[in-house]
Scaffold this active site. Sequence first.
Site, PDB file in Angstrom:
ATOM      1  N   GLN A  56      42.992  16.082  59.956  1.00 46.97           N
ATOM      2  CA  GLN A  56      44.249  15.429  60.292  1.00 46.97           C
ATOM      3  C   GLN A  56      44.762  14.523  59.185  1.00 46.97           C
ATOM      4  O   GLN A  56      45.959  14.198  59.169  1.00 46.97           O
ATOM      5  CB  GLN A  56      44.086  14.636  61.590  1.00 46.97           C
ATOM      6  CG  GLN A  56      43.860  15.529  62.797  1.00 46.97           C
ATOM      7  CD  GLN A  56      43.702  14.749  64.076  1.00 46.97           C
ATOM      8  OE1 GLN A  56      42.601  14.374  64.437  1.00 46.97           O
ATOM      9  NE2 GLN A  56      44.801  14.488  64.769  1.00 46.97           N
ATOM     10  N   ARG A 113      35.921   4.886  61.965  1.00 48.28           N
ATOM     11  CA  ARG A 113      35.422   6.175  62.424  1.00 48.28           C
ATOM     12  C   ARG A 113      36.203   7.282  61.726  1.00 48.28           C
ATOM     13  O   ARG A 113      37.419   7.388  61.863  1.00 48.28           O
ATOM     14  CB  ARG A 113      35.573   6.318  63.950  1.00 48.28           C
ATOM     15  CG  ARG A 113      35.067   7.668  64.441  1.00 48.28           C
ATOM     16  CD  ARG A 113      35.370   7.935  65.904  1.00 48.28           C
ATOM     17  NE  ARG A 113      35.092   9.333  66.183  1.00 48.28           N
ATOM     18  CZ  ARG A 113      35.715  10.070  67.089  1.00 48.28           C
ATOM     19  NH1 ARG A 113      36.664   9.536  67.838  1.00 48.28           N
ATOM     20  NH2 ARG A 113      35.393  11.337  67.253  1.00 48.28           N
ATOM     21  N   HIS A 158      34.739  17.559  64.136  1.00 49.58           N
ATOM     22  CA  HIS A 158      35.984  17.220  64.810  1.00 49.58           C
ATOM     23  C   HIS A 158      36.937  18.419  64.706  1.00 49.58           C
ATOM     24  O   HIS A 158      37.945  18.373  64.008  1.00 49.58           O
ATOM     25  CB  HIS A 158      36.603  15.964  64.187  1.00 49.58           C
ATOM     26  CG  HIS A 158      37.586  15.271  65.072  1.00 49.58           C
ATOM     27  ND1 HIS A 158      37.505  13.936  65.375  1.00 49.58           N
ATOM     28  CD2 HIS A 158      38.683  15.730  65.732  1.00 49.58           C
ATOM     29  CE1 HIS A 158      38.510  13.596  66.171  1.00 49.58           C
ATOM     30  NE2 HIS A 158      39.231  14.674  66.395  1.00 49.58           N
ATOM     31  N   ASN A 202      32.991  15.899  68.516  1.00 39.03           N
ATOM     32  CA  ASN A 202      34.109  15.224  69.156  1.00 39.03           C
ATOM     33  C   ASN A 202      34.714  16.096  70.250  1.00 39.03           C
ATOM     34  O   ASN A 202      35.058  17.252  70.019  1.00 39.03           O
ATOM     35  CB  ASN A 202      35.196  14.916  68.123  1.00 39.03           C
ATOM     36  CG  ASN A 202      36.415  14.260  68.754  1.00 39.03           C
ATOM     37  OD1 ASN A 202      36.406  13.079  69.089  1.00 39.03           O
ATOM     38  ND2 ASN A 202      37.487  15.032  68.956  1.00 39.03           N
ATOM     39  N   GLU A 203      34.817  15.539  71.438  1.00 38.26           N
ATOM     40  CA  GLU A 203      35.520  16.181  72.554  1.00 38.26           C
ATOM     41  C   GLU A 203      35.182  17.677  72.701  1.00 38.26           C
ATOM     42  O   GLU A 203      36.063  18.533  72.574  1.00 38.26           O
ATOM     43  CB  GLU A 203      37.026  16.010  72.405  1.00 38.26           C
ATOM     44  CG  GLU A 203      37.484  14.570  72.452  1.00 38.26           C
ATOM     45  CD  GLU A 203      38.998  14.420  72.346  1.00 38.26           C
ATOM     46  OE1 GLU A 203      39.695  15.435  72.115  1.00 38.26           O
ATOM     47  OE2 GLU A 203      39.491  13.290  72.515  1.00 38.26           O
ATOM     48  N   ASN A 342      36.662   8.941  74.626  1.00 37.78           N
ATOM     49  CA  ASN A 342      38.057   9.004  74.215  1.00 37.78           C
ATOM     50  C   ASN A 342      38.911   8.998  75.481  1.00 37.78           C
ATOM     51  O   ASN A 342      38.742   9.864  76.338  1.00 37.78           O
ATOM     52  CB  ASN A 342      38.360  10.272  73.415  1.00 37.78           C
ATOM     53  CG  ASN A 342      37.714  10.269  72.042  1.00 37.78           C
ATOM     54  OD1 ASN A 342      37.075   9.299  71.641  1.00 37.78           O
ATOM     55  ND2 ASN A 342      37.884  11.363  71.313  1.00 37.78           N
ATOM     56  N   TYR A 344      42.974   8.202  77.232  1.00 37.72           N
ATOM     57  CA  TYR A 344      44.387   7.995  76.946  1.00 37.72           C
ATOM     58  C   TYR A 344      45.264   7.780  78.174  1.00 37.72           C
ATOM     59  O   TYR A 344      46.139   6.926  78.164  1.00 37.72           O
ATOM     60  CB  TYR A 344      44.942   9.188  76.157  1.00 37.72           C
ATOM     61  CG  TYR A 344      44.444   9.281  74.740  1.00 37.72           C
ATOM     62  CD1 TYR A 344      45.141   8.686  73.699  1.00 37.72           C
ATOM     63  CD2 TYR A 344      43.276   9.967  74.428  1.00 37.72           C
ATOM     64  CE1 TYR A 344      44.698   8.755  72.388  1.00 37.72           C
ATOM     65  CE2 TYR A 344      42.813  10.044  73.125  1.00 37.72           C
ATOM     66  CZ  TYR A 344      43.530   9.443  72.103  1.00 37.72           C
ATOM     67  OH  TYR A 344      43.075   9.511  70.809  1.00 37.72           O
ATOM     68  N   GLU A 413      38.190   6.464  70.947  1.00 39.27           N
ATOM     69  CA  GLU A 413      39.617   6.716  70.714  1.00 39.27           C
ATOM     70  C   GLU A 413      40.415   6.166  71.884  1.00 39.27           C
ATOM     71  O   GLU A 413      40.041   6.330  73.048  1.00 39.27           O
ATOM     72  CB  GLU A 413      39.941   8.217  70.609  1.00 39.27           C
ATOM     73  CG  GLU A 413      39.552   8.887  69.321  1.00 39.27           C
ATOM     74  CD  GLU A 413      40.015  10.346  69.290  1.00 39.27           C
ATOM     75  OE1 GLU A 413      40.990  10.691  69.994  1.00 39.27           O
ATOM     76  OE2 GLU A 413      39.391  11.128  68.562  1.00 39.27           O
ATOM     77  N   TRP A 463      43.122   4.737  68.137  1.00 45.08           N
ATOM     78  CA  TRP A 463      43.597   5.984  67.538  1.00 45.08           C
ATOM     79  C   TRP A 463      45.114   5.858  67.381  1.00 45.08           C
ATOM     80  O   TRP A 463      45.816   5.672  68.358  1.00 45.08           O
ATOM     81  CB  TRP A 463      43.269   7.196  68.421  1.00 45.08           C
ATOM     82  CG  TRP A 463      43.705   8.470  67.776  1.00 45.08           C
ATOM     83  CD1 TRP A 463      44.923   9.084  67.875  1.00 45.08           C
ATOM     84  CD2 TRP A 463      42.937   9.271  66.867  1.00 45.08           C
ATOM     85  NE1 TRP A 463      44.972  10.206  67.093  1.00 45.08           N
ATOM     86  CE2 TRP A 463      43.761  10.345  66.454  1.00 45.08           C
ATOM     87  CE3 TRP A 463      41.651   9.170  66.352  1.00 45.08           C
ATOM     88  CZ2 TRP A 463      43.326  11.320  65.564  1.00 45.08           C
ATOM     89  CZ3 TRP A 463      41.225  10.147  65.469  1.00 45.08           C
ATOM     90  CH2 TRP A 463      42.052  11.203  65.087  1.00 45.08           C
ATOM     91  N   GLU A 470      48.867  16.261  64.048  1.00 45.90           N
ATOM     92  CA  GLU A 470      48.403  16.202  65.436  1.00 45.90           C
ATOM     93  C   GLU A 470      48.162  17.613  65.993  1.00 45.90           C
ATOM     94  O   GLU A 470      48.807  18.061  66.942  1.00 45.90           O
ATOM     95  CB  GLU A 470      49.411  15.423  66.285  1.00 45.90           C
ATOM     96  CG  GLU A 470      48.932  15.057  67.677  1.00 45.90           C
ATOM     97  CD  GLU A 470      47.594  14.351  67.707  1.00 45.90           C
ATOM     98  OE1 GLU A 470      46.781  14.672  68.586  1.00 45.90           O
ATOM     99  OE2 GLU A 470      47.351  13.479  66.835  1.00 45.90           O
ATOM    100  N   TRP A 471      47.242  18.345  65.341  1.00 45.69           N
ATOM    101  CA  TRP A 471      46.800  19.663  65.782  1.00 45.69           C
ATOM    102  C   TRP A 471      47.964  20.613  66.056  1.00 45.69           C
ATOM    103  O   TRP A 471      48.843  20.734  65.217  1.00 45.69           O
ATOM    104  CB  TRP A 471      45.839  19.526  66.962  1.00 45.69           C
ATOM    105  CG  TRP A 471      44.699  18.603  66.665  1.00 45.69           C
ATOM    106  CD1 TRP A 471      44.401  17.408  67.254  1.00 45.69           C
ATOM    107  CD2 TRP A 471      43.703  18.760  65.620  1.00 45.69           C
ATOM    108  NE1 TRP A 471      43.303  16.821  66.669  1.00 45.69           N
ATOM    109  CE2 TRP A 471      42.844  17.623  65.672  1.00 45.69           C
ATOM    110  CE3 TRP A 471      43.449  19.745  64.662  1.00 45.69           C
ATOM    111  CZ2 TRP A 471      41.780  17.453  64.799  1.00 45.69           C
ATOM    112  CZ3 TRP A 471      42.377  19.579  63.798  1.00 45.69           C
ATOM    113  CH2 TRP A 471      41.566  18.450  63.883  1.00 45.69           C
TER     114      TRP A 471
END
Length: 512
Positions: A56, A113, A158, A202-203, A342, A344, A413, A463, A470-471
């Site tokens: 990213q 991180r 990630h 990650n995730e 993480n 949100y 995050e 984050w 952003e992917w």
Amino acid sequence: MLWVKIFKFSFLVELFVAFTEVDAKMSFPLAEGDDSFVRGTFPDDFIWGAATAAYQIEGAWDEDGKGPSIWDTFCHVGRKIHNNDTGDVACDSYHKIDEDIALLKNLGVGYYRFSISWSRVLPLGTTDKVNPLGVEYYNNLINAMLSNGIKPAVTLYHFDLPQALQDKGGWRNPNIPDIFNAYARFCFKEFGDRVGIWITINEPHEEALDAYGLGAFAPGIKEMDAGPYQAGHNMLLAHAKAWHTYDKEFRSAQQGKVSLVVNAQWYEPKTNKEEDIKAADHGMQWFLGWMAHPVFIGDYPEVMKTRIFEKSKAKGIPSRLPAFTEEQKRSLKGTSDFLALNFYSVSYAEHHDLSKDENVTWGYFTDQEMKTSRDPSWLKGDPSWLYCVPWGMRKMLVWLKEQYNNPEIIITENGFSVHGEHDLELPVALDDKDRVTYLRGYINEALKSVKLDGVKLKGYFVWSLMDNFEWDDGYPFRFGIHHVNFDDPKRPRTPKRSAQVYKEIVANNGFP
């Protein structure tokens, strides 16, 4: 008031940074009409940090011996990402170590991180071919951080698998746990003498679902029935192997901590009906329990095993959820030195048999028999799933405490993408009041969980340090507390109001 501060670096490049001056005593409400804000501080040893990920921000996608990752391939195919954006240059952090560290140092955070690009250090994904320039880059980054009083929290994976490994089946290859373990051992050996916090994966929920089910993430595989469960299973086994390798070979000398990141929205029952309460629990178990239960309990959530077996049996096939052997269960249980979260947003959950909806593919979503909605009065961000609902933070942390025997937790995050921010002129974009509202609200709810609920929260990473790729959404969705001008080849970084507010929270260790 806007003013200009000049950062000077040893290599004589000046970065001119304009940011909004914020009075440290200024009060920002959590949300309109919310009077539940509490005063207090976190424990003295609380960790404050900022987070990013290699693909990213780094750019330099094919420089200095780096091999291609699945995201390089996925983006270059075209028509996969908004506006055909790529991470080829991104924030150009590969060439801007000093500038990024200056941002971190100005925030006053103690930790950064970041993730290692697997294919930058091992171009083919295996240890028989090492890229010394890639290793040198991460050594330089870590050493520069430490010389500035910032400690590394390193993510091994990630989302950016080496393409060479995807060509052999990726996360569905039964050999991938051993391959990942060799990569992890390599990184522990090369960098572990200076790293105190390691994240293996990650995730894994997002990687499994979006990459092997929905096909929205690289490598774009659309096999919703069993693909996510197969990929997730191997990621858990890979994590366990890496944890044990660290525990047996490196822990005594390096004294670090290792975990994997779990993520979820908070699912709130839409009504008090029993079926909606169960639907919300299904959402939590499929989203978070899927990856956390094996690590903290030793197996998948019972409701997942039962329902997936029953729905598979109805189709005349074996369960699509792979089963752990007894040895694997023992190997998985306890492979987390802390719970990395993480978090949100929030959704309402209600019972609904999605298999009856023509536009829903049979598999992960229909297994849950749940549909979600949001309150239109909530402050909306970008993308469509993101809303500012601070109370969800406290509910999530308390749920984790109760589910997993009160573990130590680090929020790895948490952040907000302001709706439409990418269309705003710079001075307006820097005045990101919605992000300020979000950060103050969520961090304050985290404080409540510590003070009022006894949650063992040990740290918080915002984050993100800066706007980035952003992917599958590309560059329009901005999560950074620093603005990045992607139209300028120099990729200048500029603090937003949220950077100053976060700096104050860090300096005060909360809200005294």
